[in-house]
Write a protein that holds these residues in place. Structure first.
Motif, mmCIF file in Angstrom:
data_model
loop_
_atom_site.group_PDB
_atom_site.id
_atom_site.type_symbol
_atom_site.label_atom_id
_atom_site.label_comp_id
_atom_site.label_asym_id
_atom_site.label_seq_id
_atom_site.Cartn_x
_atom_site.Cartn_y
_atom_site.Cartn_z
ATOM 1 N N ALA A 42 30.048 48.027 62.706
ATOM 2 C CA ALA A 42 30.143 49.195 61.836
ATOM 3 C C ALA A 42 28.767 49.841 61.628
ATOM 4 N N ILE A 43 27.738 49.030 61.404
ATOM 5 C CA ILE A 43 26.386 49.558 61.202
ATOM 6 C C ILE A 43 25.883 50.215 62.485
ATOM 7 N N CYS A 44 26.137 49.590 63.622
ATOM 8 C CA CYS A 44 25.735 50.156 64.904
ATOM 9 C C CYS A 44 26.416 51.513 65.129
ATOM 10 N N ALA A 45 27.709 51.593 64.865
ATOM 11 C CA ALA A 45 28.453 52.842 65.046
ATOM 12 C C ALA A 45 27.924 53.934 64.128
ATOM 13 N N GLU A 46 27.602 53.587 62.880
ATOM 14 C CA GLU A 46 27.070 54.575 61.936
ATOM 15 C C GLU A 46 25.681 55.036 62.378
ATOM 16 N N ALA A 47 24.858 54.133 62.879
ATOM 17 C CA ALA A 47 23.532 54.510 63.378
ATOM 18 C C ALA A 47 23.669 55.501 64.535
ATOM 19 N N GLU A 48 24.591 55.232 65.444
ATOM 20 C CA GLU A 48 24.826 56.143 66.572
ATOM 21 C C GLU A 48 25.339 57.493 66.094
ATOM 22 N N ARG A 49 26.224 57.491 65.092
ATOM 23 C CA ARG A 49 26.774 58.738 64.563
ATOM 24 C C ARG A 49 25.667 59.585 63.919
ATOM 25 N N ILE A 50 24.794 58.947 63.153
ATOM 26 C CA ILE A 50 23.695 59.653 62.494
ATOM 27 C C ILE A 50 22.771 60.272 63.543
ATOM 28 N N GLU A 51 22.485 59.526 64.588
ATOM 29 C CA GLU A 51 21.598 60.050 65.625
ATOM 30 C C GLU A 51 22.220 61.251 66.330
ATOM 31 N N ARG A 52 23.526 61.206 66.544
ATOM 32 C CA ARG A 52 24.225 62.346 67.178
ATOM 33 C C ARG A 52 24.281 63.553 66.246
ATOM 34 N N ALA A 53 24.480 63.325 64.956
ATOM 35 C CA ALA A 53 24.741 64.406 64.007
ATOM 36 C C ALA A 53 23.474 65.012 63.393
ATOM 37 N N THR A 54 22.340 64.365 63.544
ATOM 38 C CA THR A 54 21.102 64.858 62.934
ATOM 39 C C THR A 54 20.012 64.905 63.996
ATOM 40 N N ARG A 55 18.832 65.304 63.578
ATOM 41 C CA ARG A 55 17.670 65.317 64.480
ATOM 42 C C ARG A 55 16.823 64.067 64.273
ATOM 43 N N LEU A 83 24.905 54.508 51.596
ATOM 44 C CA LEU A 83 24.210 55.210 50.514
ATOM 45 C C LEU A 83 22.707 55.281 50.762
ATOM 46 N N THR A 84 22.106 54.192 51.196
ATOM 47 C CA THR A 84 20.666 54.204 51.448
ATOM 48 C C THR A 84 20.340 55.116 52.633
ATOM 49 N N LEU A 85 21.186 55.087 53.646
ATOM 50 C CA LEU A 85 20.986 55.952 54.805
ATOM 51 C C LEU A 85 21.141 57.420 54.412
ATOM 52 N N ALA A 86 22.140 57.735 53.607
ATOM 53 C CA ALA A 86 22.361 59.114 53.157
ATOM 54 C C ALA A 86 21.166 59.609 52.349
ATOM 55 N N ASN A 87 20.603 58.745 51.493
ATOM 56 C CA ASN A 87 19.413 59.129 50.723
ATOM 57 C C ASN A 87 18.244 59.439 51.648
#
Length: 168
Positions: A42-55, A83-87
């Motif tokens: 789950a953490i790996c998937a979220e990290a990949e999603r953040i990298e795709r969706a942001t700069r 939450l920490t990632l969103a911040n």
């Protein structure tokens, strides 16, 4: 016509994106899902999603064997991680975030570390807001603690780990 107006189209697109995000969040928090999904995945998937969706470049590393946690603990740890990632994404101005998942020494419970290279903040001059309070309360529910280290211009690091006095 009115329904073809560019501002309405943009609002419709934003609403569709928001609905997709709410659906994804609901899916992520479904405890039945955690019977078949590991916290590491789950953490790996979220990290990949953040990298795709942001700069923001996101580096994810798992140290040692994947931790095994019960679904309820996984949901809470994952939500605190989000939450920490969103911040970091919203407030830090970072262009790099490093995430590591490991197990505490002599313990099978996971430790999550999130470090950004953003602007940081003065912890002594910052009033904790609801998000920060929520992070600490959620951790306490499962025998964890969250520690934030930051100073202006050095970024921010969160360590989410089992509380020393909490039995495994």
């Amino acid at each position: 016509e009115l329904h073809d107006h560019p501002r309405l189209a943009a609002a419709r697109d934003a609403l569709e994106q928001a609905l997709d995000e709410v659906r994804r969040l609901g899916h992520d928090l479904n405890s039945d899902l955690w019977e078949h999904r590991s916290l590491a995945d789950a953490i790996c998937a979220e990290a990949e999603r953040i990298e795709r969706a942001t700069r923001i470049r996101v580096h994810y590393q798992m140290e040692g064997n994947p931790p095994q946690t019960d679904p309820d603990t996984s949901v809470v740890l994952y939500r605190v991680f989000q939450l920490t990632l969103a911040n970091a994404i919203k407030h830090s101005g970072a262009d790099r975030i490093s995430i590591s998942l490991s197990c505490a020494p002599d313990d099978s419970r996971p430790v999550i570390s999130i470090h950004d290279n953003g602007r940081g903040f003065d912890q002594h001059a910052t009033t904790p807001h609801a998000g920060l309070v929520n992070i600490h309360k959620r951790c306490a529910l499962i025998g964890y603690m969250a520690t934030c280290t930051s100073t202006p211009s050095t970024g921010c690091q969160w360590i989410i780990q089992p509380h020393e006095h909490h039995a495994a």
